[in-house]
Scaffold this motif. Structure first.
Motif, PDB file in Angstrom:
ATOM      1  N   SER A   1       0.847  -1.191   0.000  1.00 36.02           N
ATOM      2  CA  SER A   1       0.000   0.000   0.000  1.00 36.02           C
ATOM      3  C   SER A   1       0.881   1.241   0.000  1.00 36.02           C
ATOM      4  O   SER A   1       1.908   1.284   0.698  1.00 36.02           O
TER       5      SER A   1
ATOM      6  N   ASP B   1      -6.254   3.708   2.630  1.00 34.76           N
ATOM      7  CA  ASP B   1      -6.434   2.322   2.185  1.00 34.76           C
ATOM      8  C   ASP B   1      -5.950   1.350   3.253  1.00 34.76           C
ATOM      9  O   ASP B   1      -5.101   1.692   4.092  1.00 34.76           O
TER      10      ASP B   1
ATOM     11  N   VAL C   1      -8.858  -5.960   0.354  1.00 34.67           N
ATOM     12  CA  VAL C   1      -8.494  -4.563   0.153  1.00 34.67           C
ATOM     13  C   VAL C   1      -9.680  -3.705   0.562  1.00 34.67           C
ATOM     14  O   VAL C   1     -10.832  -4.011   0.204  1.00 34.67           O
TER      15      VAL C   1
ATOM     16  N   THR D   1      -3.460   0.473  -3.237  1.00 35.92           N
ATOM     17  CA  THR D   1      -3.234  -0.748  -2.464  1.00 35.92           C
ATOM     18  C   THR D   1      -3.453  -1.950  -3.359  1.00 35.92           C
ATOM     19  O   THR D   1      -4.436  -2.012  -4.103  1.00 35.92           O
TER      20      THR D   1
ATOM     21  N   GLY E   1      -1.131  -0.429   4.961  1.00 32.94           N
ATOM     22  CA  GLY E   1      -1.988   0.741   4.949  1.00 32.94           C
ATOM     23  C   GLY E   1      -2.485   1.115   6.337  1.00 32.94           C
ATOM     24  O   GLY E   1      -1.837   0.849   7.353  1.00 32.94           O
TER      25      GLY E   1
END
Length: 415
Positions: free
Chosen positions: A11, A22, A33, A233, A254
Motif C-alpha cells: 500500500s 487504504d 483490500v 493498495t 496501509g
C-alpha cells in the motif's frame, strides 16, 4: 496434491494525498483490500476498522460456501462497528469504505465485494475483472447511457452507490463462489491503481513477473509514474500445486497496519447523501468536493437505486418471513403427526377406551381423541385396575394398547 498460495500486499499513499486511507491484507486463506473515504481521519478509521474485523475469519473452512457465509457475517458486523464508531465520534459522520475480499478453500474461492475496489483473475494470459463497480457511472454504463471510455472521465465517476458505513444497517454486498486452479493469479486492488493504470499494463505486469511481491511493487510504481492522485493498495495471490502445506506470514498494510486513531477535524462537514459516498481522488482533482443533485440524470439514478435497494430489502424480508412461517408450520405438522403415532388406555362415558395421541393440550387444542371404545365398564373392574385406567396407561402402538385392554378384560370377575 494440495493447492497452496503465495501472496504479497503493498500500500502506498500516492503523490497527492496527505495520508493513506487504504488498508490491505494477505493471510492464510483471506485476502482483502479496503479503500476508506470521509475526509481527514475518517477514511483511515473506516478501512482499518472494517479490515480488522475481517481478519478474524482468516483460517480454514470445510467448503467455500462456509467461507462465503463467514465473509457475509463479518462484513455485516464490520458495518455495525462503523455505525457505532460514528455514533461515538460524530465528527466521523459520513465516513465509509469499500471492501473486496477473497477466501481460498481448496479448488474454490469465496468472494465478497462492495464499492469500487476490484478483484481480477489472471488465467491463461487473460485478465478478467470479476467484480462490478458500485458506482454511479457504472450504472450509466450498465444502462447503456454512456460507454466505458466515457465513464473514465465522467464528472460523477467519484460517486459510490454502495459502501460500508453508517448509512445502511444491511449493506448490499456482492457474494459469489468461483473455481480456482493452479496457475491462477488473483489481483485485489483499490481504485488508486485502476484509475490511472489500464488493464493492458496490469496484464503485462502479471505476465512478466513471476513473484507476487514483484508484481505488486511494479504496479505501485506504475501508479506513481502516472501521478498517483489517490492511495494505491494491491494484493496479489498466486495459486500453485504442492505436496506440502503452504507457509505464510500475514501482511497487513496501509491504515490497518497502524493503531486506529479517532479524532481529526471536529468541525468537518459530512459530504454525503443517503446511500451515496463521494470517493475523493486527491486534492489536485477538479471534481466537486460535495454532492450536487443536477445534470446527467443524477437524481433519477439515485432514486432508482434507492427504490431497487428498498425493493430488495422488502423481498428479502418477505421471503425470510415466509420461510420462517413455513418452518414453524412444518415443525407443528411434524410434531402433531408424532403425537398421533402414540396411544394410551383411559376411560370415556364409563367405559375403557383406547385413545390416539398424547395427554396434552395446546390452548384449546386437544392432542388426543377416542380411537376405540372397548365397551368394558370401568365399574366392573377391580379397584386397583379402575385406578390405573382412570390415571391412563401409555402404549407405544395400537397393538400394545389392545394387548393392555385384553389384560384389563382378564381382570373382570366372572359370573
Amino acid at each position: 496434491m494440495a493447492l497452496v498460495t503465495e501472496s504479497a500486499a503493498v500500500s502506498h499513499v500516492g503523490r497527492v494525498r496527505a495520508n493513506n486511507q487504504d488498508s490491505g491484507y494477505a493471510g492464510q486463506s483471506l485476502f482483502a483490500v479496503a479503500d476508506g473515504m470521509g475526509g481527514h481521519a475518517g477514511g483511515d478509521v473506516a478501512s482499518a476498522l472494517a479490515l480488522n474485523k475481517l481478519l478474524e475469519i482468516d483460517g480454514e473452512y470445510s467448503s467455500a460456501v462456509d467461507a462465503e457465509f463467514a465473509l457475509q457475517e463479518a462484513i455485516v458486523s464490520a458495518n455495525a462497528i462503523l455505525a457505532e464508531a460514528v455514533y461515538e465520534h460524530p465528527e466521523l459522520t459520513g465516513m465509509g469504505t469499500t471492501l473486496s475480499a477473497l477466501v481460498r478453500v481448496g479448488h474454490s474461492v469465496a468472494l465478497a465485494h462492495i464499492g469500487d475496489s476490484r478483484i481480477y483473475r489472471f488465467r491463461d494470459g487473460k485478465l478478467s475483472q470479476i467484480t462490478t463497480d458500485h458506482t454511479f457511472v457504472q450504472r450509466l454504463v450498465d444502462n447503456g447511457r454512456i460507454t466505458a471510455e466515457e465513464a473514465k472521465v465522467h464528472p460523477r465517476r467519484s460517486v459510490l452507490m454502495r459502501v460500508l458505513g453508517d448509512v445502511d444497517s444491511t449493506p448490499d454486498v456482492d457474494l459469489q463462489v468461483m473455481d480456482t486452479r493452479p496457475g491462477d493469479r488473483w489481483l485485489l486492488c483499490s481504485d488508486g491503481l485502476t484509475g490511472v493504470v489500464d488493464n493492458d499494463d496490469i496484464a503485462k505486469a502479471l505476465t512478466d513477473n513471476p513473484a507476487p511481491q514483484a508484481v505488486a511493487d511494479l504496479l505501485v510504481k506504475q501508479s506513481l509514474d502516472h501521478g498517483a492522485p489517490d492511495n494505491v493498495t494491491i494484493v496479489v495471490v498466486d495459486i500453485s500445486e504442492s505436496f506440502t502445506g503452504s507457509t505464510y506470514i500475514p501482511q497487513t498494510v496501509g491504515a490497518a497496519s497502524r493503531p486506529v486513531a479517532y479524532g481529526g477535524a471536529q468541525n468537518r462537514k459530512s459530504t454525503r447523501m443517503p446511500g451515496l459516498r463521494l470517493h475523493p481522488r486527491g486534492s489536485g482533482s477538479q471534481e466537486p468536493s460535495h454532492f450536487e443533485a443536477q445534470g446527467d440524470d443524477y437524481l433519477d439514478e439515485l432514486i432508482d437505486e434507492d427504490r431497487r435497494r428498498s425493493r430488495n430489502r422488502r423481498i428479502t424480508w418477505l421471503v425470510g418471513s415466509i420461510v420462517v412461517v413455513l418452518a414453524i408450520a412444518a415443525g407443528l405438522l411434524l410434531g402433531y403427526q408424532w403425537t398421533q403415532s402414540r396411544y394410551f388406555v383411559g376411560q370415556t362415558n364409563g367405559h375403557v377406551a383406547i385413545y390416539q395421541g398424547v395427554q396434552q393440550t395446546i390452548g384449546p387444542i386437544t392432542l388426543s381423541h377416542v380411537f376405540e371404545d372397548t365397551g368394558i365398564s370401568v365399574d366392573t373392574l377391580p379397584a386397583y385396575m379402575q385406578s390405573q385406567v382412570q390415571n391412563t396407561i401409555s402404549a407405544d402402538t395400537i397393538d400394545a394398547a389392545r394387548a393392555t385392554v385384553q389384560s384389563i378384560s382378564d381382570t373382570v370377575p366372572s359370573g
